[in-house]
Write an enzyme that holds these catalytic residues in place. Structure first.
Site, PDB file in Angstrom:
ATOM      1  N   LYS A 243       0.833  -1.198   0.000  1.00 58.77           N
ATOM      2  CA  LYS A 243       0.000   0.000   0.000  1.00 58.77           C
ATOM      3  C   LYS A 243       0.870   1.250   0.000  1.00 58.77           C
ATOM      4  O   LYS A 243       1.992   1.237   0.528  1.00 58.77           O
ATOM      5  CB  LYS A 243      -0.864   0.037   1.268  1.00 58.77           C
ATOM      6  CG  LYS A 243      -1.938  -1.016   1.373  1.00 58.77           C
ATOM      7  CD  LYS A 243      -2.654  -0.892   2.716  1.00 58.77           C
ATOM      8  CE  LYS A 243      -3.735  -1.941   2.889  1.00 58.77           C
ATOM      9  NZ  LYS A 243      -4.900  -1.693   2.031  1.00 58.77           N
ATOM     10  N   ASP A 254      -7.562  -3.017  10.511  1.00 64.00           N
ATOM     11  CA  ASP A 254      -8.011  -4.062   9.584  1.00 64.00           C
ATOM     12  C   ASP A 254      -8.418  -5.340  10.316  1.00 64.00           C
ATOM     13  O   ASP A 254      -8.845  -6.296   9.677  1.00 64.00           O
ATOM     14  CB  ASP A 254      -6.924  -4.363   8.550  1.00 64.00           C
ATOM     15  CG  ASP A 254      -7.497  -4.781   7.215  1.00 64.00           C
ATOM     16  OD1 ASP A 254      -8.689  -4.509   6.966  1.00 64.00           O
ATOM     17  OD2 ASP A 254      -6.773  -5.386   6.409  1.00 64.00           O
ATOM     18  N   GLU A 315      -6.286  -9.642   0.815  1.00 64.45           N
ATOM     19  CA  GLU A 315      -5.969 -10.799   1.665  1.00 64.45           C
ATOM     20  C   GLU A 315      -7.106 -11.206   2.586  1.00 64.45           C
ATOM     21  O   GLU A 315      -7.181 -12.364   3.009  1.00 64.45           O
ATOM     22  CB  GLU A 315      -4.718 -10.509   2.501  1.00 64.45           C
ATOM     23  CG  GLU A 315      -4.921  -9.690   3.769  1.00 64.45           C
ATOM     24  CD  GLU A 315      -5.472  -8.284   3.538  1.00 64.45           C
ATOM     25  OE1 GLU A 315      -6.244  -7.800   4.388  1.00 64.45           O
ATOM     26  OE2 GLU A 315      -5.123  -7.671   2.512  1.00 64.45           O
ATOM     27  N   ARG A 317     -10.351 -11.676   2.169  1.00 61.50           N
ATOM     28  CA  ARG A 317     -11.234 -12.732   1.668  1.00 61.50           C
ATOM     29  C   ARG A 317     -10.509 -14.075   1.615  1.00 61.50           C
ATOM     30  O   ARG A 317     -11.137 -15.130   1.697  1.00 61.50           O
ATOM     31  CB  ARG A 317     -11.788 -12.320   0.310  1.00 61.50           C
ATOM     32  CG  ARG A 317     -10.799 -12.266  -0.818  1.00 61.50           C
ATOM     33  CD  ARG A 317     -11.274 -11.403  -1.987  1.00 61.50           C
ATOM     34  NE  ARG A 317     -11.226  -9.986  -1.650  1.00 61.50           N
ATOM     35  CZ  ARG A 317     -11.586  -9.010  -2.488  1.00 61.50           C
ATOM     36  NH1 ARG A 317     -12.020  -9.321  -3.703  1.00 61.50           N
ATOM     37  NH2 ARG A 317     -11.510  -7.751  -2.123  1.00 61.50           N
TER      38      ARG A 317
END
Length: 464
Positions: A243, A254, A315, A317
Site C-alpha cells: 500500500k 483491519d 488478503e 477474503r
C-alpha cells in the site's frame, strides 16, 4: 463509572431534555420569565447535542437544559459527560422529555468514552445517576461492548498482533465460561487442521506474530448453532502489492471485523441468548518477507477450491474463506461474518453505513429497518450472481480480485459466497470499524458497527 444505577440523590443537578418542538411549552410550564429570557439570551433552541447551564439565584448551577432528537436516540446525551462541570446529575423526566432508560445509559456511557491506554483523559466525565432497571442495565451492557470493541480497534498493531488478539478472545471466553482454542503457525498446515489459506497470508510475519485461527465456543448443544466469523488482519501492509503510505496509515483497524465479532459475542453471552455460539477469527499480519505469498500464486483452501492471487492486498477474503468453510462444516443455523473487506463498500456507502450482503431478502430488509430504528445502520447490497464471471480464473477456480474496478464489494461478497453452502443462512457485513471525524458519543477512531442491530435481530430470531 460515568453512569451509576441507583436512586438519584436529591443533590444531583437535574437535566431537562427537550426537542426543538417541545422547548417553548416546557419552558413556559417550568421556568420563570427571567429564566426563559436566559435561554433566549444564550441562543438555546433545543437543537440536538446542544445544552445550556441555568444558574440559580445563588449563582450555583440549578439545572441543565439539553436538546435531543427523540426519547430513544441512543446518543441523545452523549455530548454532555465531557462538557458539563464534573459532578452528579439526574434526569428530570417530570419537567422535560422522558428519555428511554436504555438510551440514556448507553448515550451517557459512550459520551464518556476515551481511549486512554497511552494518553489519559484530560478530565473525568460527569456522573449520571439513573434508577436501576433492566432497561438501564441493558443500555450499559451495549455501551460496554461498544467500548471494548473500540479499544481493540484503537490499539496499535505493535500491541494488537495475532497473539494479542487471541489473548483478548481468551479473556472474553474466561469471563463468560466459554471454551477457547487456537491453531498457530505451521500447525495450520497439519492434516488435522487444514487452514492453508490462513497460513499463506500470514506466513511472512515474524514468528511471534504467527498466523492463527482463534476459536471461542459457548452455550448448550441443545440450542441452535450460531457462528460468528471476524476478519483479523492485525496489520495490512498490502503484502508485496504494498500500500502507499496514506493507505497504510490506519491499517491497525483491519482487524475491525474480528473486534466487532468479539463485541457481538460479548453481547450474546451476556444476554444469555439460547444459542450454541462459535466465534472464529483468522488472525494474521499481512507482512513482507522472502516467504510472502505472491501475485500469481495459486493457494489451496480448506474447501478444496484453488485461489489465484490477483493482488496480495485482497488478503481478507483469502483468510476468511478457510474460516467460512470450517464454519459451514458443522451445519450451523446461521453464519455471520464481519470484515473490513473493501474500499469499494466505503466508496459506495461511506464510513457510517456498513454494507450487508444476504441471500434472504426478507431478513435483509428486516435488518436494515432495525438498524435505522435503533441508530446502528447498515445497508443492503446485492449478491448479483452474473458478476461471478468477474472472479473466475483461467488457472484456478477463482481469483481474489475482479476483472476491473466496478462492483468491488459485490465481487468480494461473491467470492466468500463460494465457501458457504446455499443451504446455510449467511450474512456478510463489510464494515469500516472507524470514525474519520468525531460526533457526540462517537469519537474519531475505532468503532463498533452493527453489533447493536445484530443483537436486536438475533434476540428476535432466537429468544422471540
Amino acid at each position: 463509572m460515568t453512569v451509576t444505577l441507583k436512586k438519584p440523590a436529591a443533590s444531583a443537578t437535574p437535566i431537562i431534555c427537550v426537542t426543538r418542538d417541545s422547548l417553548a411549552a416546557t419552558a413556559a410550564a417550568t421556568l420563570s420569565p427571567t429564566e426563559r429570557q436566559w435561554l433566549a439570551t444564550v441562543g438555546f433552541t433545543g437543537a440536538p447535542d446542544t445544552h445550556v447551564l441555568l444558574p440559580g439565584s445563588d449563582g450555583r448551577l440549578a439545572s441543565v437544559w439539553a436538546g435531543v432528537r427523540s426519547a430513544d436516540d441512543p446518543f441523545a446525551l452523549s455530548a454532555l459527560p465531557m462538557a458539563l462541570p464534573e459532578g452528579r446529575y439526574r434526569l428530570d423526566d417530570a419537567a422535560g422529555l422522558a428519555l428511554s432508560a436504555e438510551a440514556a445509559a448507553h448515550a451517557w456511557a459512550l459520551g464518556g468514552y476515551r481511549f486512554t491506554r497511552y494518553k489519559p483523559a484530560r478530565r473525568a466525565a460527569a456522573e449520571l445517576q439513573l434508577p436501576a432497571s433492566a432497561e438501564a442495565r441493558h443500555g450499559l451492557l451495549l455501551a460496554q461492548a461498544v467500548a471494548a470493541t473500540r479499544d481493540l480497534v484503537n490499539t496499535p498493531a505493535e500491541h494488537m498482533g495475532p497473539a494479542d488478539l487471541a489473548q483478548a478472545a481468551q479473556a472474553l471466553a474466561t469471563a463468560h465460561g466459554a471454551r477457547f482454542k487456537q491453531t498457530v503457525g505451521d500447525a495450520l498446515l497439519k492434516p488435522a487442521s487444514r487452514f492453508p489459506a490462513i497460513h499463506a497470508v500470514g506466513r511472512a510475519a515474524a514468528p511471534e506474530r504467527a498466523p492463527r485461527l482463534i476459536e471461542l465456543r459457548w452455550g448448550s448443544p441443545k440450542h441452535p448453532k450460531l457462528t460468528l466469523v471476524g476478519k483479523g488482519v492485525c496489520f495490512d501492509s498490502g503484502g508485496l502489492d504494498i500500500k502507499p503510505a496514506d493507505g497504510m496509515r490506519h491499517m491497525k483497524k483491519d482487524m475491525g471485523g474480528a473486534a466487532n465479532a468479539l463485541g457481538l459475542a460479548q453481547l450474546v453471552m451476556a444476554a444469555k441468548l439460547p444459542v450454541q455460539l462459535t466465534v472464529l477469527i483468522p488472525a494474521v499480519e499481512n507482512a513482507i518477507a522472502g516467504n510472502a505469498y505472491r501475485p500469481g500464486d495459486v493457494i489451496t483452501t480448506r474447501a478444496g477450491l484453488g485461489i489465484e492471487i490477483g493482488n496480495t492486498d485482497a488478503e481478507g477474503r483469502v483468510i476468511l474463506c478457510d474460516a467460512l468453510a470450517y464454519a459451514a462444516e458443522s451445519k450451523p443455523d446461521l453464519i455471520i461474518d464481519l470484515a473490513t473487506l473493501t474500499g469499494a463498500a466505503r466508496i459506495a456507502l461511506g464510513g457510517q453505513l456498513p454494507a450487508l450482503f444476504c441471500r434472504d431478502m426478507g431478513a435483509a430488509r428486516d435488518l436494515v429497518d432495525r438498524g435505522l430504528a435503533i441508530g446502528d445502520p447498515l445497508w443492503h447490497l446485492p449478491l448479483w450472481a452474473p458478476y461471478h464471471a468477474g472472479i473466475e480464473s483461467d488457472v484456478a477456480d477463482i481469483v481474489n480480485t475482479g476483472r476491473g474496478p466496478q462492483a468491488g464489494a459485490i465481487n468480494a461478497a461473491l467470492f466468500l459466497a463460494d465457501f458457504v453452502p446455499a443451504s446455510i443462512a449467511w450474512l456478510h457485513i463489510d464494515l469500516y470499524a472507524w470514525n474519520d471525524a468525531s460526533r457526540p458519543g462517537r469519537p474519531a477512531g475505532g468503532e463498533a458497527q452493527t453489533i447493536r442491530t445484530l443483537l436486536d435481530w438475533l434476540t428476535a430470531r432466537y429468544a422471540g
